[in-house]
Enzyme design. Structure first.
Site, short mmCIF file in Angstrom:
data_model
loop_
_atom_site.label_atom_id
_atom_site.label_comp_id
_atom_site.label_asym_id
_atom_site.label_seq_id
_atom_site.Cartn_x
_atom_site.Cartn_y
_atom_site.Cartn_z
N CYS A 2 -67.46 -47.12 42.49
CA CYS A 2 -68.56 -47.93 43.03
C CYS A 2 -69.50 -48.26 41.87
O CYS A 2 -69.31 -47.79 40.75
CB CYS A 2 -69.33 -47.13 44.09
SG CYS A 2 -68.33 -46.54 45.43
N ARG A 27 -66.48 -53.14 40.23
CA ARG A 27 -66.29 -51.70 40.52
C ARG A 27 -66.17 -51.44 42.02
O ARG A 27 -65.81 -50.33 42.44
CB ARG A 27 -67.46 -50.89 39.98
CG ARG A 27 -67.71 -51.02 38.49
CD ARG A 27 -68.88 -50.20 38.04
NE ARG A 27 -68.65 -48.81 38.34
CZ ARG A 27 -67.96 -47.97 37.54
NH1 ARG A 27 -67.45 -48.43 36.42
NH2 ARG A 27 -67.77 -46.71 37.86
N TRP A 76 -66.96 -49.19 46.79
CA TRP A 76 -65.51 -49.20 46.93
C TRP A 76 -65.22 -47.98 47.79
O TRP A 76 -65.27 -46.84 47.30
CB TRP A 76 -64.83 -49.08 45.56
CG TRP A 76 -63.34 -49.06 45.66
CD1 TRP A 76 -62.54 -47.95 45.72
CD2 TRP A 76 -62.46 -50.17 45.74
NE1 TRP A 76 -61.23 -48.30 45.80
CE2 TRP A 76 -61.15 -49.68 45.83
CE3 TRP A 76 -62.65 -51.53 45.74
CZ2 TRP A 76 -60.05 -50.50 45.92
CZ3 TRP A 76 -61.54 -52.36 45.82
CH2 TRP A 76 -60.26 -51.85 45.91
N ASN A 102 -71.70 -42.83 43.14
CA ASN A 102 -70.35 -43.25 42.74
C ASN A 102 -69.58 -41.98 42.42
O ASN A 102 -69.98 -41.19 41.57
CB ASN A 102 -70.40 -44.15 41.50
CG ASN A 102 -69.01 -44.41 40.95
OD1 ASN A 102 -68.05 -44.46 41.71
ND2 ASN A 102 -68.88 -44.52 39.64
N GLY A 103 -68.46 -41.76 43.13
CA GLY A 103 -67.65 -40.58 42.88
C GLY A 103 -67.13 -40.01 44.18
O GLY A 103 -67.17 -40.65 45.23
N GLU A 482 -39.98 -50.41 36.55
CA GLU A 482 -41.41 -50.71 36.38
C GLU A 482 -41.69 -51.21 34.97
O GLU A 482 -42.48 -52.16 34.78
CB GLU A 482 -42.26 -49.49 36.71
CG GLU A 482 -43.75 -49.71 36.57
CD GLU A 482 -44.30 -50.84 37.44
OE1 GLU A 482 -43.57 -51.34 38.33
OE2 GLU A 482 -45.44 -51.26 37.20
N LYS A 486 -43.44 -54.89 34.22
CA LYS A 486 -44.67 -55.00 33.43
C LYS A 486 -44.51 -56.04 32.32
O LYS A 486 -45.37 -56.87 32.09
CB LYS A 486 -45.04 -53.64 32.83
CG LYS A 486 -45.68 -52.69 33.80
CD LYS A 486 -47.10 -53.04 34.15
CE LYS A 486 -47.41 -53.71 35.43
NZ LYS A 486 -46.73 -53.51 36.66
N GLU A 489 -43.81 -59.82 33.91
CA GLU A 489 -44.84 -60.49 34.73
C GLU A 489 -46.06 -60.91 33.92
O GLU A 489 -46.80 -61.80 34.33
CB GLU A 489 -45.26 -59.63 35.91
CG GLU A 489 -46.08 -58.41 35.59
CD GLU A 489 -46.56 -57.69 36.87
OE1 GLU A 489 -46.86 -58.35 37.86
OE2 GLU A 489 -46.62 -56.46 36.84
N HIS A 505 -20.38 -52.74 33.62
CA HIS A 505 -19.73 -53.47 34.73
C HIS A 505 -20.11 -54.94 34.72
O HIS A 505 -20.17 -55.58 35.77
CB HIS A 505 -20.08 -52.80 36.07
CG HIS A 505 -19.58 -51.39 36.15
ND1 HIS A 505 -18.27 -51.07 36.37
CD2 HIS A 505 -20.23 -50.23 35.96
CE1 HIS A 505 -18.13 -49.76 36.34
NE2 HIS A 505 -19.29 -49.21 36.10
N LYS A 604 -53.01 -61.17 42.99
CA LYS A 604 -53.17 -59.72 43.03
C LYS A 604 -52.66 -59.15 44.35
O LYS A 604 -52.15 -58.04 44.39
CB LYS A 604 -54.64 -59.32 42.84
CG LYS A 604 -54.88 -57.82 42.81
CD LYS A 604 -54.13 -57.14 41.68
CE LYS A 604 -54.25 -55.64 41.71
NZ LYS A 604 -53.31 -54.95 40.78
C1 AGP Z 1 -47.15 -55.32 40.08
O1 AGP Z 1 -47.73 -55.32 38.80
C2 AGP Z 1 -47.47 -56.59 40.85
N1 AGP Z 1 -48.86 -56.84 40.89
C3 AGP Z 1 -46.79 -56.64 42.21
O2 AGP Z 1 -45.42 -56.36 42.04
C4 AGP Z 1 -47.35 -55.65 43.25
O3 AGP Z 1 -46.99 -54.33 42.90
C5 AGP Z 1 -46.71 -56.00 44.61
O4 AGP Z 1 -47.08 -57.32 44.94
C6 AGP Z 1 -47.16 -55.04 45.73
O5 AGP Z 1 -48.55 -55.15 45.92
P1 AGP Z 1 -49.29 -54.05 46.81
O6 AGP Z 1 -49.09 -52.74 46.13
O7 AGP Z 1 -50.73 -54.48 46.86
O8 AGP Z 1 -48.65 -54.05 48.18
#
Ligand code: AGP
Length: 609
Positions: A2, A27, A76, A102-103, A482, A486, A489, A505, A604
């Site tokens: 927060c 935040r 938050w 905040n915490g 993962e 990273k 994307e 394969h 996001k």
């Molecule tokens: C990961 O870096 C991406 N932003 C994306 O794959 C994300 O993990 C996915 O859209 C799931 O989002 P969520 O965790 O908010 O459900």
């Protein structure tokens, strides 16, 4: 996470506080509030759910709250959904003491019971309200004494702003683990969670230390220990520009959030380990119910899905429960077979991902209990899941997830170890060892983050790469998934993750001279197998980057470049091995001049199918 702001001086406080809070919305932004001393004996409090703009409108940019001394908060949510009542500031019943926080107060339930037994009444679901009543409980006319007594009682993390109606010429502040700064200019004194909030008024700031108390007056401030001993402090001159300050001096939110991972892991882990035992109150499952779970279905998207793949290996390994992991977009349309005794776990940072929400609804429609592992309190998935295990990572601004992903891993480890213990699969020695390894993760992550320069230099070699492969076996395959996401994307470089044994394969035909293959090898039982896969790709011209444990020196025979991670239990290795891969993806993207925090085509939270 927060944001808090406080001001006392010769100017009207409310506009200054609102301006400061607007610089801290990164935040937290699910509710906001202010408390301002009106100059004639009363503290006025205004707070509301929703973005800061709503508070600005309600108070007409602060006009309805005159006064030169006040505190403010943008939230938050961690404990208690976003609501007017749960918004800060919180106050005692007489409204003579008010606090912003905040915490996380880890022992708030015990303190709430102690206070309730002594006749205190609570109106909110928050941990913070405990502080307001505890200050009231200890306040006998000496505010500093009351504050320090409270700090001796509470456990957890805090950055506090406190007003006492009896002492209208002072603001008190205190800090433990959550950031807090103080500042001063010719018009007064300030406190804030972060530099951006007061940079407009002063560049000379004081970083409040852990368990330090600050008493601010209009023209000076004093610092004290929790034992009321006065201390001195040197100011720091801030030379950042305003936008850099919102990222606390980091170039991107993504880098800032990577560096928040030690705290994210700590905040998600420690409140659930009490007296050397894992306690996950929000599970609402008896030991008998845990023993009755016949299968776990993990459903998620993107990085959350990758965390789920790790969860499969860890839960099956430690709890011996069959686990099936599904992409939510597949799960919801494949008419899944959910047998009696099954449990569904959905993982989502935003709590708003359409496919994951649909998978949750499909599971509930079939009569199955759904546990949500979610980062945003009060989000759709959090509200509709039967039970929610929050990842206390705070708001994640960068589109590419890092700290929330790390917190999801912690939640899955806790579930695996808890279920394994309850089902009699983990004996005392192993249990203690697992808890010890979990506690070491934050410091080990910090160590790896501090290795960033080496990784940045390596990443700069691959800014022009066209194809990159990530390979691994078992949990190392999950880590590769993962690591690959990273990179692609945020740098737009094509990369793929492959189960190392699968390359031959077909895909190995893509390996050419100089192709980068990142081999993840953190599982001792699989070291030799992965080395043989590395030899295979090297024989076809690949450049092999290895991410492995310090003990695995054998790998140097097959790798061109090695990044070592500290020793931990193999089940937890993902939390460490992902750090260099996050940094690699980040620095390649930065080297290419990509918009790291807002990559093209992405959002996001994917709230559409
Ligand atoms: C990961 O870096 C991406 N932003 C994306 O794959 C994300 O993990 C996915 O859209 C799931 O989002 P969520 O965790 O908010 O459900």
């Amino acid at each position: 996470m927060c944001g808090i702001v406080g001001y006392i001086g010769t100017k009207q406080a409310a506009p200054i506080i609102l301006d400061g809070l607007s610089k801290l919305e990164y935040r937290g932004y699910d509710s906001a509030g202010m408390a301002v001393y009106d100059g004639v004996g009363k503290i006025n409090i205004t707070k509301s759910v929703g973005r800061l703009k709503i508070l600005e409108n309600i108070t007409r940019d602060g006009e309805t709250m005159p006064g030169v001394c006040g505190i403010g908060h943008t939230r938050w949510a961690t404990h208690g959904v976003p609501s007017d009542t749960n918004a800060h500031p919180h106050f005692n019943e007489a409204e003579t003491i008010t606090v912003v926080h905040n915490g996380i107060i880890e022992n708030y339930l015990q303190l709430r019971k102690m206070l309730t037994d002594r006749g205190y009444h609570f109106v909110s679901e928050t941990d913070t309200e405990v502080l307001a009543h505890l200050l009231d409980y200890y306040y006998k006319g000496n505010p500093l004494e009351a504050v320090t007594k409270v700090l001796h009682r509470v456990e957890g993390s805090y950055a506090l702003g406190i007003l006492f109606a009896d002492c209208p010429d002072q603001i008190f502040a205190a800090r433990k683990d959550s950031p807090l700064i103080a500042g001063q200019n010719e018009d007064g004194c300030f406190i804030a969670s972060d530099v951006p909030a007061i940079l407009k008024y002063t560049r000379k700031v004081y970083y409040v230390d852990n368990q330090e108390v600050v008493r601010l007056r209009a023209d000076h401030m004093h610092f004290y220990t929790v034992d009321e001993e006065e201390t001195t402090k040197e100011p720091v001159f801030i030379d950042w520009d305003a936008s850099a300050a919102e990222k606390a001096g980091y170039e991107h939110f993504m880098l800032k959030e990577m560096y928040e991972q030690p705290k994210t892991v700590t905040d998600t882990l420690l409140p659930r380990i009490k007296d050397n035992d894992i306690v996950i109150e929000e599970l609402n499952m008896t030991d008998e119910e845990i023993c009755g779970v016949s299968k776990i279905h993990i459903v998620a998207c993107g990085s959350a899905y990758h965390a789920g793949v790790t969860g499969k290996y860890v839960i099956e390994g430690l709890a011996r429960i069959p686990v099936e992991v599904d992409l939510a977009s597949e799960f919801r349309y494949r008419d899944p077979i959910l047998e009696e005794g099954a449990m569904v776990v959905v993982i989502s940072q935003s709590g708003e991902t359409a496919d994951t929400l649909a998978a949750l609804r499909e599971s509930k429609k079939r009569g199955f209990q759904v546990l949500g592992i979610v980062n945003v309190v009060g989000s759709s998935i959090a509200r509709e899941a039967d039970n929610v295990m929050y990842t206390w990572a705070g708001p994640e601004i960068a589109v590419a997830t890092t700290k929330a992903y790390s917190a999801q891993l912690i939640a899955l480890y806790l579930l695996a170890v808890k279920f394994g213990r309850v089902r009699g699969k983990i004996e005392d020695m192993t249990y203690a060892s697992l808890l010890g390894d979990l506690r070491c993760l934050p410091d080990q992550i910090e160590l790896l983050l501090n290795n960033k320069n080496k990784i940045q230099r390596f990443a700069n070699r691959y800014i022009g790469a066209k194809d990159v492969f990530f390979i691994g076996r078992g949990i190392d395959y999950a880590i590769s998934l993962e690591g690959s996401l990273k990179l692609k994307e945020i740098s737009y470089i094509h990369s793929e993750a492959y189960a190392a044994g699968e390359l031959k394969h077909g895909t190995i035909s893509l390996i050419e001279e100089g192709t980068l293959v990142a081999a993840v090898s953190t599982q001792p039982a699989l070291y030799a197998k992965t080395i043989s896969n590395m030899v295979e790709v090297k024989a076809r011209g690949a450049f092999v980057l290895a991410v492995t444990c310090e003990e695995n020196k054998e790998i140097e025979k097959a790798a061109d470049y090695v990044i070592y991670i500290p020793e931990t239990n193999p089940y937890f290795a993902n939390s460490l091995a992902i750090i260099p891969l996050q940094l690699f993806g980040y620095y390649v993207a930065v080297g290419k001049g990509c918009d790291v925090d807002k990559p093209r085509n992405l959002a996001k939270s994917v709230t559409v199918e």
